[in-house]
Design an enzyme around this catalytic site. Structure first.
Site, mmCIF file in Angstrom:
data_model
loop_
_atom_site.group_PDB
_atom_site.id
_atom_site.type_symbol
_atom_site.label_atom_id
_atom_site.label_comp_id
_atom_site.label_asym_id
_atom_site.label_seq_id
_atom_site.Cartn_x
_atom_site.Cartn_y
_atom_site.Cartn_z
ATOM 1 C CE LYS A 22 -1.723 1.657 3.993
ATOM 2 N NZ LYS A 22 -1.469 3.092 4.242
ATOM 3 C CG ASN A 23 2.273 2.658 3.492
ATOM 4 O OD1 ASN A 23 1.107 2.935 3.205
ATOM 5 N ND2 ASN A 23 2.660 2.433 4.720
ATOM 6 C CB CYS A 116 -4.399 9.802 11.933
ATOM 7 S SG CYS A 116 -3.059 9.415 13.042
ATOM 8 N NE ARG A 121 0.693 10.272 10.531
ATOM 9 C CZ ARG A 121 0.067 9.306 9.848
ATOM 10 N NH1 ARG A 121 -1.076 8.833 10.315
ATOM 11 N NH2 ARG A 121 0.553 8.843 8.715
ATOM 12 C CG ASP A 305 3.200 1.526 9.452
ATOM 13 O OD1 ASP A 305 3.371 1.781 8.251
ATOM 14 O OD2 ASP A 305 2.890 2.396 10.289
ATOM 15 N NE ARG A 397 -7.322 4.219 5.014
ATOM 16 C CZ ARG A 397 -6.765 5.324 5.517
ATOM 17 N NH1 ARG A 397 -7.136 5.781 6.695
ATOM 18 N NH2 ARG A 397 -5.829 5.950 4.839
HETATM 19 C C1 EPZ Z 1 4.202 6.917 6.327
HETATM 20 O O1 EPZ Z 1 3.447 7.971 6.898
HETATM 21 C C2 EPZ Z 1 3.256 5.728 6.245
HETATM 22 N N1 EPZ Z 1 2.117 6.069 5.400
HETATM 23 C C3 EPZ Z 1 2.771 5.364 7.649
HETATM 24 O O2 EPZ Z 1 1.997 4.174 7.517
HETATM 25 C C4 EPZ Z 1 3.967 5.073 8.542
HETATM 26 O O3 EPZ Z 1 3.510 4.838 9.850
HETATM 27 C C5 EPZ Z 1 4.936 6.260 8.525
HETATM 28 O O4 EPZ Z 1 5.319 6.573 7.165
HETATM 29 C C6 EPZ Z 1 6.202 5.986 9.329
HETATM 30 O O5 EPZ Z 1 6.874 4.886 8.755
HETATM 31 C C7 EPZ Z 1 2.260 5.977 4.066
HETATM 32 O O6 EPZ Z 1 3.323 5.652 3.560
HETATM 33 C C8 EPZ Z 1 1.033 6.287 3.239
HETATM 34 P P1 EPZ Z 1 6.461 10.142 8.312
HETATM 35 P P2 EPZ Z 1 4.081 9.468 6.909
HETATM 36 O O7 EPZ Z 1 6.350 11.428 7.617
HETATM 37 O O8 EPZ Z 1 4.834 9.703 5.663
HETATM 38 C C9 EPZ Z 1 7.013 13.390 11.647
HETATM 39 C C10 EPZ Z 1 0.124 2.808 7.681
HETATM 40 O O9 EPZ Z 1 -0.319 2.230 8.679
HETATM 41 N N2 EPZ Z 1 6.692 14.372 10.599
HETATM 42 O O10 EPZ Z 1 7.556 9.198 7.937
HETATM 43 O O11 EPZ Z 1 2.982 10.402 7.253
HETATM 44 C C11 EPZ Z 1 5.831 12.521 12.020
HETATM 45 O O12 EPZ Z 1 5.030 13.166 12.996
HETATM 46 C C12 EPZ Z 1 0.595 4.239 7.790
HETATM 47 O O13 EPZ Z 1 0.279 2.272 6.549
HETATM 48 C C13 EPZ Z 1 6.836 15.740 10.874
HETATM 49 O O14 EPZ Z 1 7.204 16.130 11.979
HETATM 50 O O15 EPZ Z 1 5.069 9.363 8.147
HETATM 51 C C14 EPZ Z 1 6.502 11.284 12.561
HETATM 52 O O16 EPZ Z 1 6.865 11.485 13.907
HETATM 53 C C15 EPZ Z 1 0.275 4.842 9.152
HETATM 54 N N3 EPZ Z 1 6.552 16.625 9.892
HETATM 55 C C16 EPZ Z 1 7.773 11.173 11.728
HETATM 56 O O17 EPZ Z 1 7.961 12.449 11.116
HETATM 57 C C17 EPZ Z 1 6.159 16.219 8.637
HETATM 58 O O18 EPZ Z 1 5.938 17.101 7.766
HETATM 59 C C18 EPZ Z 1 7.687 10.147 10.615
HETATM 60 O O19 EPZ Z 1 6.501 10.397 9.885
HETATM 61 C C19 EPZ Z 1 6.026 14.846 8.375
HETATM 62 C C20 EPZ Z 1 6.304 13.937 9.366
#
Ligand code: EPZ
Length: 418
Positions: A22-23, A116, A121, A305, A397
């Protein structure tokens, strides 16, 4: 809203094929907007989020056709630049269209994704990274208003913390930005690496793929994508946890073992026997699982995840386990529901302390988010008696017909329309 009715306990045994990730497929679908013409993406899983992203691409004027796991996205007449709130609120990954629309159309109006189930997020890194490429970005009434009338220009940006989504978004924009962009502390999750490889095959000039530093020489245009989606490492991990929790033995086929090292290490630490081949993994559970200490980290560390699913397994371990989520310190919506099944879990900040119990009891529980749903289904398979998991649209999803595949492994689970 559908619910699952599960009769436990059961032992899962047999073979299951892992679907496309998915991701990985969602950013690839967004990347199709960078080119004019028909992109072809293979090994696409039949997931709710994929269908939602197709709706978004069609809203933007693309023509999409998904048949037999192959998705064709024709952007010849795609002139739209808006991702509306009503769609974005159902799938945060909609923000992936921001970078490509800015790069290919010079502007975008994308609803800010809200929080979420488990908390805020932020998307500040997406916005800051695109500003470094010359984009003008304002927030107006819940929307990201972005423009780059003269096109994007090269920049330099460090992601702090490393972010999967922000790395993908800014990388896609940089592919068409004028000049050489340097991106530092990039996420190196396989889903990001695959996106970079797909962009390079479409004509992008990217160095450092697979490392934390990406150097991108912008090009005027890209060819349509032709790429196959990698196997879903989180789906694979979920089935591995199911084997562990139910005392069973499952062979996963079509998976990429190299993406699962951290999950394999945790399952081995819990006493499972894990055999790996090139694209298959067999997990056999011990008589009783051993407790474990897990800390989630960016790839190649243990994935956030998989935190909920492994926590479900630790609820029956012979001892006390510790689960710390450093990525999302409040990603514990599943804890209260696991407690309803008889689990003994205490929360201490970003750490869940799980005191293993002898058995879980079936009960009605509520799914709150994708991976929490998976954890509740796993726990229901091991619990004694009937477990009802409500709001299973969450699980649809990210998992394709999960109840059928679990049933093929011996689970007594059925979907009931509410
Ligand atoms: C991706 O989300 C995945 N989603 C998430 O999977 C996964 O949990 C996450 O990466 C971490 O591996 C998809 O790929 C669609 P991040 P993403 O930006 O990109 C902080 C699932 O279950 N951050 O890597 O949103 C954030 O708060 C989903 O399939 C900022 O501070 O995650 C977190 O602490 C849930 N500012 C860290 O970075 C930003 O602008 C990592 O988040 C963006 C993120």
């Amino acid at each position: 809203m559908d619910r699952f009715v599960i009769e436990g306990p059961c032992r899962l045994e047999g073979t299951v094929r892992v679907g496309g990730a998915k991701n990985a497929v969602l950013p690839l679908m967004a990347a199709a907007l960078l080119a004019r013409g028909e992109s072809i993406i293979e090994n696409v899983p039949d997931l709710r989020d994929v269908h939602t992203f197709i709706k978004l691409l069609e809203l933007l004027g693309a023509r999409c056709d998904l048949a037999g796991g192959t998705l064709r996205v024709d952007t010849a007449r795609a002139e739209g630049v808006e991702a509306p709130y009503d769609l974005v609120r159902t799938m945060r990954a909609s923000i992936y269209v921001l970078g490509p629309l800015l790069a290919a159309r010079g502007r975008a109006r994308v609803s800010l994704p809200g929080g979420c189930a488990w908390g805020p997020r932020p998307v500040n890194l997406h916005l800051e990274g695109l500003r470094q490429l010359g984009a003008e970005i304002d927030l107006e009434r819940g929307y990201i208003m972005a423009s780059a009338p003269q096109g994007l220009r090269a920049g330099r940006f460090r992601f702090e913390p490393s972010s999967v989504g922000a790395t993908a978004n800014v990388l896609m924009a940089a592919a068409l930005a004028d000049g050489t962009t340097e991106l530092l502390n990039c996420a190196i999750e396989p889903e990001v690496t695959v996106l970079a490889e797909a962009l390079r095959e479409a004509g992008a000039r990217i160095e450092g793929i697979g490392t934390n530093t990406l150097t991108v020489d912008g090009v005027p245009r890209l060819r349509p994508l032709r790429h196959a989606v990698i196997p879903d490492r989180i789906e694979a991990g979920t089935f591995m946890a199911a084997a562990a929790l139910t005392g069973g033995r499952i062979t996963l086929t079509g998976c990429r073992c190299a993406h699962l090292d951290a999950c394999i290490a945790v399952l081995k630490a819990m006493g499972c026997d894990v055999e790996t081949a090139e694209d298959a993994i067999t997990v056999a559970a011990p008589g009783r699982l051993a407790p474990v200490e897990v800390v989630t980290r960016p790839y190649p560390g243990f994935p956030t995840d998989m935190q909920a699913q492994i926590m479900a397994a630790t609820t029956l371990a012979a001892g006390t386990s510790f689960m710390t989520d450093t990525i999302y310190p409040d990603r514990f919506m599943h804890v209260a529901e696991l407690r309803r099944l008889g689990a003994d879990v205490r929360l201490d900040g970003a750490t869940a302390i799980v005191f293993g119990v002898e058995r879980l009891q079936g009960a009605p529980v509520m799914a709150t988010d994708l991976r929490a749903s998976a954890a509740l289904i796993l726990a229901g398979l091991a619990a004694h008696g009937e477990t009802i998991v409500r709001r299973v649209y969450h699980i649809d999803r990210g998992y394709e017909r999960i109840e059928r595949r679990l049933a093929q492994l011996g689970a007594r689970i059925r979907r009931v329309a509410e």
